[in-house]
Design a protein around this motif. Sequence first.
Motif, PDB file in Angstrom:
ATOM      1  N   UNK A  75     -11.217  25.567 -34.004  1.00  0.00           N
ATOM      2  CA  UNK A  75     -11.226  24.741 -35.206  1.00  0.00           C
ATOM      3  C   UNK A  75     -10.202  23.607 -35.154  1.00  0.00           C
ATOM      4  N   UNK A  76      -9.703  23.306 -33.980  1.00  0.00           N
ATOM      5  CA  UNK A  76      -8.681  22.259 -33.869  1.00  0.00           C
ATOM      6  C   UNK A  76      -9.269  20.898 -34.246  1.00  0.00           C
ATOM      7  N   UNK A  77      -8.439  19.984 -34.735  1.00  0.00           N
ATOM      8  CA  UNK A  77      -8.925  18.656 -35.138  1.00  0.00           C
ATOM      9  C   UNK A  77      -9.504  17.874 -33.956  1.00  0.00           C
ATOM     10  N   UNK A  78     -10.421  17.004 -34.250  1.00  0.00           N
ATOM     11  CA  UNK A  78     -10.988  16.129 -33.224  1.00  0.00           C
ATOM     12  C   UNK A  78      -9.866  15.325 -32.574  1.00  0.00           C
ATOM     13  N   UNK A  79      -9.886  15.257 -31.272  1.00  0.00           N
ATOM     14  CA  UNK A  79      -8.859  14.520 -30.552  1.00  0.00           C
ATOM     15  C   UNK A  79      -7.678  15.363 -30.120  1.00  0.00           C
ATOM     16  N   UNK A  80      -7.646  16.631 -30.544  1.00  0.00           N
ATOM     17  CA  UNK A  80      -6.576  17.544 -30.161  1.00  0.00           C
ATOM     18  C   UNK A  80      -7.038  18.383 -28.980  1.00  0.00           C
ATOM     19  N   UNK A  81      -6.232  18.442 -27.929  1.00  0.00           N
ATOM     20  CA  UNK A  81      -6.611  19.216 -26.754  1.00  0.00           C
ATOM     21  C   UNK A  81      -6.477  20.706 -27.017  1.00  0.00           C
ATOM     22  N   UNK A  82      -7.127  21.493 -26.175  1.00  0.00           N
ATOM     23  CA  UNK A  82      -7.036  22.945 -26.286  1.00  0.00           C
ATOM     24  C   UNK A  82      -5.586  23.396 -26.164  1.00  0.00           C
ATOM     25  N   UNK A  83      -4.878  22.887 -25.161  1.00  0.00           N
ATOM     26  CA  UNK A  83      -3.509  23.335 -24.950  1.00  0.00           C
ATOM     27  C   UNK A  83      -2.572  22.869 -26.061  1.00  0.00           C
ATOM     28  N   UNK A  84      -2.860  21.716 -26.654  1.00  0.00           N
ATOM     29  CA  UNK A  84      -2.050  21.275 -27.794  1.00  0.00           C
ATOM     30  C   UNK A  84      -2.232  22.238 -28.963  1.00  0.00           C
TER      31      UNK A  84
END
Length: 217
Positions: A75-84
């Motif tokens: 559910x991470x925001x668009x533009x956010x990497x998996x590791x971030x």
Amino acid sequence: MGLREEKKERTRTVILSTAWQLFADHGYDAVTVQQVAAAAGVAPATVFNYFGTKEDLFFPRLEEFNAELVAQVAQRPVGTSVLAAVRTFFADSGGLLAGAATGDQAAAVRLRTLNRVVEESPALQARELAAMERSTAALTAALLEEAGPGGEEIVARTAAAAITGMHRALVLRVRRSLLTREPVDRLAAEVAAATDAALDLLAGGLADLPAGLGGSR
């Protein structure tokens, strides 16, 4: 919350606190569900109404924690990497170690007790490993769903296994240090630094693996 829900929550809390004290005093493997039920003043069937397995009495949030990690990625925001997203999750997750590092003695005692009991119990160690495998599978599925048709399962599982493997390494690092009585405040800082270093390594790929561990010489 209605009266029925309040009663159920009180019963759950009593069962958990009773089980914890018995496990802390006698060890996980030496205590039966029947003994927990008797000490809590409920029937064994009542215990299983609230907790599916004996291990759930000791690890009531293990699956929840792993599910939260997967959700943070999915559910991470668009533009956010998996590791971030993973970095943010671990930075914000807090937990007993964070509480103990601030001087909370109750958190410190509980943290040391938890890790001592797990170290003494093959059953609890097996439950940890099984939960990590389920987390890896769920994270793999989330990454494949995001990739859409044509997503490579081996790549997704490798990435998921790297993330959950890092988590496992941190758990074992904390356990080993607590059992050797390392000061909790110093341990918390070391774990935070190790988490950042591990995520930086994953972000750079295994080409950045240090010499001697399979990296470039």
